[in-house]
Write a protein that holds these residues in place. Structure first.
Motif, mmCIF file in Angstrom:
data_model
loop_
_atom_site.group_PDB
_atom_site.id
_atom_site.type_symbol
_atom_site.label_atom_id
_atom_site.label_comp_id
_atom_site.label_asym_id
_atom_site.label_seq_id
_atom_site.Cartn_x
_atom_site.Cartn_y
_atom_site.Cartn_z
ATOM 1 N N SER A 57 35.066 -16.420 -65.869
ATOM 2 C CA SER A 57 35.471 -15.354 -66.803
ATOM 3 C C SER A 57 34.137 -14.695 -67.418
ATOM 4 N N LEU A 58 33.529 -15.638 -68.184
ATOM 5 C CA LEU A 58 32.253 -15.202 -68.794
ATOM 6 C C LEU A 58 31.099 -14.466 -67.903
ATOM 7 N N ASN A 59 31.025 -15.183 -66.668
ATOM 8 C CA ASN A 59 30.198 -14.546 -65.853
ATOM 9 C C ASN A 59 30.694 -13.309 -65.199
ATOM 10 N N VAL A 60 31.849 -13.163 -64.989
ATOM 11 C CA VAL A 60 32.470 -11.868 -64.465
ATOM 12 C C VAL A 60 32.156 -10.747 -65.595
ATOM 13 N N HIS A 61 32.663 -11.020 -66.808
ATOM 14 C CA HIS A 61 32.382 -10.098 -68.133
ATOM 15 C C HIS A 61 30.802 -9.662 -68.219
ATOM 16 N N ALA A 62 29.859 -10.784 -68.215
ATOM 17 C CA ALA A 62 28.500 -10.506 -68.272
ATOM 18 C C ALA A 62 27.926 -9.582 -67.143
ATOM 19 N N ALA A 63 28.463 -9.718 -66.102
ATOM 20 C CA ALA A 63 27.942 -8.982 -64.878
ATOM 21 C C ALA A 63 28.583 -7.503 -64.652
ATOM 22 N N ALA A 64 29.962 -7.343 -65.283
ATOM 23 C CA ALA A 64 30.640 -6.204 -65.091
ATOM 24 C C ALA A 64 30.546 -5.234 -66.298
ATOM 25 N N GLY A 67 25.848 -5.177 -72.328
ATOM 26 C CA GLY A 67 25.778 -6.018 -73.516
ATOM 27 C C GLY A 67 25.291 -7.362 -73.313
ATOM 28 N N GLU A 68 25.508 -8.251 -74.478
ATOM 29 C CA GLU A 68 24.850 -9.414 -74.257
ATOM 30 C C GLU A 68 25.793 -10.573 -74.433
ATOM 31 N N TYR A 69 25.909 -11.430 -73.466
ATOM 32 C CA TYR A 69 27.009 -12.354 -73.212
ATOM 33 C C TYR A 69 26.652 -13.742 -73.309
ATOM 34 N N MET A 85 26.209 -19.213 -61.009
ATOM 35 C CA MET A 85 26.635 -17.733 -61.035
ATOM 36 C C MET A 85 25.750 -16.749 -61.668
ATOM 37 N N ALA A 86 25.421 -17.198 -62.947
ATOM 38 C CA ALA A 86 24.530 -16.325 -63.733
ATOM 39 C C ALA A 86 23.319 -16.151 -62.768
ATOM 40 N N GLU A 87 22.648 -17.005 -62.063
ATOM 41 C CA GLU A 87 21.441 -16.816 -61.513
ATOM 42 C C GLU A 87 21.793 -15.861 -60.226
ATOM 43 N N ALA A 88 22.995 -16.023 -59.677
ATOM 44 C CA ALA A 88 23.250 -15.192 -58.634
ATOM 45 C C ALA A 88 23.468 -13.549 -59.073
ATOM 46 N N ALA A 91 22.820 -11.397 -64.536
ATOM 47 C CA ALA A 91 23.458 -10.723 -65.794
ATOM 48 C C ALA A 91 22.526 -11.080 -66.983
ATOM 49 N N ASN A 92 22.987 -10.551 -68.107
ATOM 50 C CA ASN A 92 22.308 -11.028 -69.465
ATOM 51 C C ASN A 92 23.251 -11.939 -70.100
ATOM 52 N N ILE A 93 22.884 -13.161 -69.781
ATOM 53 C CA ILE A 93 23.990 -14.131 -70.349
ATOM 54 C C ILE A 93 23.202 -15.328 -70.845
#
Ligand SMILES: C[S@@+](CC[C@H](N)C(=O)[O-])C[C@H]1O[C@@H](n2cnc3c(N)ncnc32)[C@H](O)[C@@H]1O
Length: 492
Positions: A57-64, A67-69, A85-88, A91-93
């Motif tokens: 969930s966190l990765n989907v929200h950060a990618a889509a 903002g800052e996650y 997931m974040a490396e892929a 996103a700003n996470i």
């Protein structure tokens, strides 16, 4: 002493790879607006997820979303997968491996506009809850929103005895066995007991239903649910009293509720709302709640946001003909036809999205009709539709596509239905995979039908009527992909 006794949680096996759209900023914004509560709208949305599990969930929200996650989870296996997931996605996470206790002591974190805690609160020890409350107290910005879910009384009472037994039995077993092996042994004991005449479950049908789910379910979820040392369901009024102590006000459930929409005009008193909702939990025998709190004593000064609510755009996220407006859904009782009409209205538009104000108008007149409103809530709460993000920036498109690629190649490789990460809704929708070869014919019904017929007849005999239906549903699916800005079909 076992690990469980040390920190009150203790399960170290990996959790499930679930995605929860109700944690997405676009969803929370709509629910807040529906209660007359403004969604925090600073320059950069700062969002924190407590105990993110595998981090889907966190990765989907950060990618889509812009903002800052941020998020934390002390299970290293979870953090490692979340990092992949974040490396892929790029996103700003910020993924922290801290425990809640460590998190509460950190002095180097900013304040957050939104903090979410899904599946955390009921499963941690009292001391850990205090750490979570300290973190919320210090880190939730003024006007900030908290989403929190928990096992609720009275419904969850049917699980208390069985949970304690499963914890006690698994904790006493030989630690050379894996957590899964201990759990399976403990389930075996319970299953034997449940067959003896006059046993506990005979007198408590709800406890037996729960036992059946435990015996028949998959173990990663069940391990985390039933073998933790602290498992404490509470009444809503008890949870809201704890939040009140740190200045958070209850805004209602984190789902759309036709009886609590600001357009209906009723002024809300927090104490009355808490009491009414707690009584409703008894009426419906609820066992789980997801709630929204705001850091501000808004009281009677809630903003009238009817205009903003009517301007919110809603997108179709399911093929109307394929959805099951289930008679088991108490909210949907008696309004299945209205739900379907609403979905078909969305489907008839290209792209398949409309402002709430337009969606609720029938024949050009504003109805203000409670059934229409209830149908809209059912369509949203069941994931047939989703609020559209306020801004769709190019960075979210790129990171969403990258995460989508990663998830399709890993978690959803074998699945016919896949979670598709969409920057248009700042969330993910569960959609059937598109057949690449047929996409070109989505707008040519005759050609599409004959190609479908040729393809399907290899598997089974299908009638012309069925072919027509498949073709219409396929064309609708293509439209949904386009509406959700899932424009790169070639990887499906
Ligand atoms: C039931 S799972 C829920 C995970 C995720 N929120 C979800 O719903 O998929 C609880 C999560 O809390 C984490 N957790 C439990 N106690 C913790 C603690 N003291 N500090 C940090 N994380 C903790 C666990 O590792 C686990 O991932």
């Amino acid at each position: 002493m076992t690990t469980a006794e040390v920190d009150g949680y203790g399960v170290r096996s990996g959790y499930t790879f679930g995605y929860y759209r109700q944690l997405s900023p676009t969803w929370l914004r709509l629910v807040a607006l529906s209660r007359g509560v403004p969604f925090p709208a600073g320059e950069t949305l700062r969002y924190f997820e407590l105990g993110f599990g595998q981090g889907v969930s966190l990765n989907v929200h950060a990618a889509a979303n812009p903002g800052e996650y941020w998020g934390n989870d002390y299970n290293p296996e979870h953090v490692a997968f979340a990092r992949q997931m974040a490396e892929a996605s790029g996103a700003n996470i910020h993924l922290l491996g801290d425990s809640f206790e460590q998190l509460a002591e950190r002095r180097d974190l900013p304040q957050f506009d939104v903090i979410v805690a899904h599946g955390i609160w009921s499963w941690i020890a009292d001391g850990t809850r205090e750490a979570v409350l300290r973190f919320l107290d210090e880190r939730l910005a003024p006007g900030g929103l908290l989403y929190i879910s928990y096992n609720a009384l009275p419904g969850a009472a049917s699980g208390i005895a069985v949970q304690r037994l499963l914890h006690a039995v698994t904790a006493s077993m030989d630690s050379s066995l894996s957590e899964g092996e201990r759990f399976d042994l403990a389930r075996g004991y319970l299953s034997n007991v449940a067959e003896e005449p006059g046993n506990h479950f005979d007198g408590y049908p709800k406890a037996r239903e729960r036992l059946d789910r435990i015996l028949g379910g998959k173990s990663p979820y069940l391990l985390h649910e039933y073998t933790v040392a602290s498992w404490r369901p509470e009444l809503l009024c008890e949870v809201s009293a704890q939040m009140k102590q740190i200045g958070l006000e209850f805004c209602g459930s984190a789902y759309l509720d036709p009886q609590r929409i600001v357009t209906l005009g009723a002024e809300v008193n927090e104490a009355d709302l808490v009491l009414e909702e707690t009584l409703r939990d008894f009426r419906l025998d609820r066992s789980f709640r997801s709630d929204l709190f705001v850091r501000a004593p808004l009281g009677s000064a809630r903003l009238a946001t009817v205009g903003e609510l009517n301007d919110q755009v809603i997108a179709l996220t399911a093929v109307p003909d394929e959805v099951d407006v289930s008679p088991a859904d108490p909210e949907a009782q008696g309004i299945a036809d209205q739900v379907r009409t609403l979905l078909e209205k969305l489907e008839s538009h290209t792209p398949s999205r409309l402002r709430i104000g337009e969606l609720l108008r029938s024949g050009g007149e504003a109805t203000g009709d409670r059934q229409d409103l209830a149908a809209l809530c059912v369509a949203l709460n069941n994931g047939f539709t989703h609020p559209v993000a306020a801004s769709d920036c190019a960075a979210s498109r790129t990171s969403s596509e990258r995460l989508d690629d990663f998830l399709c190649a890993t978690l959803f490789r074998e699945k016919q239905k896949q979670l598709r990460v969409s920057p248009a809704i700042g969330s993910a929708a569960n959609l059937s995979a598109l057949d690449e070869e047929l996409i070109a014919y989505a707008n040519q019904p005759q050609e599409l039908m004959s190609r479908l017929a040729i393809r399907e007849q290899g598997k089974q005999k299908i009638s012309a009527v069925q072919t027509l239906k498949y073709a219409a549903n396929f064309a609708c699916l293509v439209k949904i992909y386009q509406t959700l800005a899932l424009t790169r079909f070639n990887k499906i």
